[in-house]
Every structure is written in structure tokens, then in C-alpha cells.
Design an enzyme around this catalytic site. Structure first.
Site, PDB file in Angstrom:
ATOM      1  N   CYS A  93      23.262  40.318 -12.658  1.00  0.00           N
ATOM      2  CA  CYS A  93      22.809  38.929 -12.562  1.00  0.00           C
ATOM      3  C   CYS A  93      21.417  38.806 -13.174  1.00  0.00           C
ATOM      4  CB  CYS A  93      22.785  38.569 -11.070  1.00  0.00           C
ATOM      5  SG  CYS A  93      22.084  36.974 -10.700  1.00  0.00           S
ATOM      6  N   CYS A  94      21.197  37.783 -14.005  1.00  0.00           N
ATOM      7  CA  CYS A  94      19.828  37.448 -14.423  1.00  0.00           C
ATOM      8  C   CYS A  94      19.607  35.973 -14.110  1.00  0.00           C
ATOM      9  CB  CYS A  94      19.567  37.801 -15.888  1.00  0.00           C
ATOM     10  SG  CYS A  94      20.454  36.800 -17.103  1.00  0.00           S
ATOM     11  N   ALA A  95      18.653  35.331 -14.749  1.00  0.00           N
ATOM     12  CA  ALA A  95      18.333  33.956 -14.351  1.00  0.00           C
ATOM     13  C   ALA A  95      19.466  32.978 -14.665  1.00  0.00           C
ATOM     14  CB  ALA A  95      17.040  33.496 -15.021  1.00  0.00           C
ATOM     15  N   TYR A 122      21.706  33.657 -11.665  1.00  0.00           N
ATOM     16  CA  TYR A 122      21.211  33.250 -10.351  1.00  0.00           C
ATOM     17  C   TYR A 122      21.245  31.730 -10.190  1.00  0.00           C
ATOM     18  CZ  TYR A 122      17.915  32.008  -6.673  1.00  0.00           C
ATOM     19  OH  TYR A 122      17.328  31.416  -5.569  1.00  0.00           O
TER      20      TYR A 122
END
Length: 361
Positions: A93-95, A122
């Protein structure tokens, strides 16, 4: 779990998230159980961001690769690989599900590990959490009310449809409410609440929620507006227990357990210091409402009680300041607040009677 778009399923399953955002982003808001293993630390991310504004995306990407190379890249790779092996059912998961998680996914693939990522990152999970809360709070709510020491939290915890808001907030809601565990950021608290409600709802055919009668704020966290709104319309069951029984609960919770928790966390000497400061801070926080003269008198009684507890282990001395604090401050304040909600009270009884009522109605 290869589908990174079924956000509800990801949250409901408690899927381990390997969150590759920078620590500062993670602290501002994260999903429960996420592990922060950043692609770039805060300084590296800031440098890449500045480069992006001044020179555009290609230069920023080149700088990122330059900053995360050699030994640094290898150290981070080792951490990601270990996490993937430990959590084979996890997801990256990243932004926003953009470059960072794709880069980490690519590097992992080159090292022989095929690992999925959250499409939308996210931000998408956060949006899903907000929607889940808005949807689930539409079910009817019954609130458990009662003066301090009525065992409301314990009663809520025992219900299959109970959600312990104070437990999630790591705070008991009063000036003495802080726990040894620090409070989460507002977004992380809201995410945790959404996941808790989703899991509780998924465990049985839920027709309503049982929650504690809370104010807008629980320590530094505030309840989501949609939940707060529904709680103002909810019916209330009030625990009316004898004063002596409430004192015993408070003794156990604030003097026995808190001393134990601080000692466990900090060791004997510093634990005592922290415990003592915690009680002093609780009184200090309400000094204006008590009046400075009364505050000084109760502080003196608190010091006597602490000396006695430290010398003999007895918590009896604390009754000297706790009893007047309840009689003069907490009980009148709570009764006043309850009077304003009198029309919503549907049941009153002892702890056991309220517990039976909640389970049968």
C-alpha cells in the site's frame, strides 16, 4: 488476496498491509495492523517532492532512485522480503496506489516475490472506512449511561453488538482518562473504529449497537460527526449502582490497575513517578472548575494518599480525595448532563439489571 480493489474485504479480513509511505504520512493516518516499511524516509520524500515541483516528474523519479540505491535499497529490500514471507496473505500500500507501491512491487518481483498492491492505496482504503462508518451508524443505537464508576465500559465490552469507543481511543474520556498506550491520530482512530464496527457487524445479525454514552471528545480523539449525530438521537439505559460499589470499581481501575500498568511499562521507579504525575495531572486539568482553593486541598490529600500507597501498598488513602471529587464535581456534572437527555432514558437499574435488559430487548 490478489484483488486490491475490494477494500471492504481487505479491511474485514484484517489483511496485513505493508505500507510503503514515509513515516510522517503513516503517523497522520494508517489502517489498523499496517506495518510501515517506507520506500523513502521523510527527508528523502521531501527532497523528491521539491525536485518534482521544480524539475518535473522524470527528474524526481531519477532522484528517488539515486537516494534509494546501494546499501539503503538492500536494507529496505530485506525488510520488505521478510515482511512478505511473514505475511504471505498481505498486500502493498502507498498513498494512492501509484509509483511507490509499483516500484516496491517491481523490485520484489525481480527478487522472486509476487506480491499484490492496493489499487488506489491508503486514500481509497480511508474513503472506504469513512463510508463504512456512515453506513453502519444508521442502525439503531442504545447508549449505556451512569455516573463515573458504574462499570459502563465493561458492560459494553460484554455485548456481542457492543463497541468499546474508549478502548479504541486509548482513553477513558475524563481528565483522568489517559492510558499507558498513547492515543492514535484522528484518522487512525476513525479507521480503527470503522474496521471494528465492520468486524462486529460481520460476526452476527446485528440489529443495533450498544455504546457508552460519550461526549464529542474522548481525550484528543473526537467521534466522527455521523456517529455523534446518531448518538444524540439514541435511547439510553442508565446504570444506578450504590456509591460504595462505584468506589471499589474506581479504586481497582485508577489506583490498582494504573499503578500496575505504569510499573509494567516503565519499571518500578519511573513507573511510580509516571503514575503519580498521571493522578496529579488529572486533578490539575479540572482545577478551575474545582476552584483553586478546593484544588489545593484535594492535591494535598492526593499527596498523603500517594505516600501511604508507596509505603504500605494500601490505596485506602485515595478515598480521601476521590469521594469529595465525585460528590462535588463528577456526579453533579453527569447528572446535569443526563437531565438534559431525560426524555431518551428507557431503562434504569443496577449494573446487572441493565446488562439483563440490554441482552433481552
Amino acid at each position: 488476496m490478489n484483488d486490491g480493489t475490494d477494500y471492504r474485504a481487505i479491511l474485514l479480513a484484517g489483511t496485513p498491509l505493508i505500507d510503503v509511505r514515509a513515516p510522517v504520512e503513516f503517523q497522520q493516518g494508517a489502517m489498523p495492523g499496517a506495518i510501515n516499511l517506507p520506500l523513502m524516509n521523510d527527508d528523502e520524500r521531501a527532497a523528491v517532492g521539491t525536485c518534482y515541483k521544480r524539475q518535473g516528474p522524470d527528474a524526481a523519479l531519477a532522484l528517488g532512485h539515486q537516494l534509494v540505491s546501494g546499501d539503503i535499497r538492500q536494507q529496505r529490500m530485506n525488510a520488505w522480503q521478510a515482511a512478505c514471507r511473514q505475511h504471505p496473505e498481505g498486500i502493498l500500500c502507498c498513498a494512492r496506489g501509484g509509483q511507490r507501491s509499483h516500484i516496491v512491487q517491481q523490485w520484489l518481483r525481480e527478487s522472486g516475490i509476487d506480491y499484490p498492491l492496493v489499487s488506489g492505496g491508503y486514500k481509497a482504503l480511508r474513503q472506504a472506512a469513512i463510508q463504512i462508518t456512515e453506513e453502519l451508524v444508521q442502525k439503531p443505537i442504545v447508549l449505556i449511561g451512569g455516573c463515573t464508576g458504574s462499570g459502563k465500559t465493561q458492560l459494553v465490552q460484554l455485548q456481542p453488538n457492543g463497541v468499546d469507543l474508549e478502548g479504541l481511543a486509548h482513553h477513558r474520556g475524563s481528565s483522568f482518562g489517559r492510558t499507558v498506550e498513547p492515543q492514535l491520530s484522528q484518522a487512525s482512530f476513525e479507521n480503527l473504529l470503522a474496521v471494528e464496527m465492520l468486524k462486529t457487524d460481520g460476526r452476527q445479525d446485528l440489529h443495533r449497537w450498544v455504546l457508552e454514552d460519550e461526549g464529542r471528545m474522548i481525550g484528543a480523539n473526537h467521534l466522527p460527526e455521523c456517529l455523534r449525530e446518531r448518538m444524540t438521537q439514541a435511547t439510553i439505559a442508565v446504570v444506578d449502582d450504590p456509591f460504595e460499589l462505584r468506589l471499589e470499581r474506581l479504586r481497582e481501575e485508577y489506583f490498582v490497575r494504573m499503578h500496575h500498568d505504569f510499573t509494567q511499562a516503565y519499571g518500578e521507579t519511573q513507573g511510580w513517578q509516571e503514575y503519580s504525575e498521571y493522578l496529579h495531572h488529572g486533578l490539575f486539568a479540572i482545577r478551575r472548575r474545582l476552584g483553586l482553593q478546593r484544588f489545593a486541598e484535594l492535591t494535598e490529600l492526593l499527596d498523603v494518599a500517594l505516600n501511604e500507597q508507596q509505603a504500605s501498598g494500601s490505596t485506602d488513602g485515595h478515598m480521601g480525595w476521590l469521594v469529595p471529587l465525585l460528590n462535588e464535581y463528577y456526579d453533579p456534572m453527569y447528572r446535569y448532563q443526563l437531565e438534559k437527555k431525560a426524555a431518551k432514558i428507557v431503562f434504569r437499574g443496577t449494573w446487572q439489571e441493565v446488562n439483563d435488559w440490554v441482552q433481552t430487548h
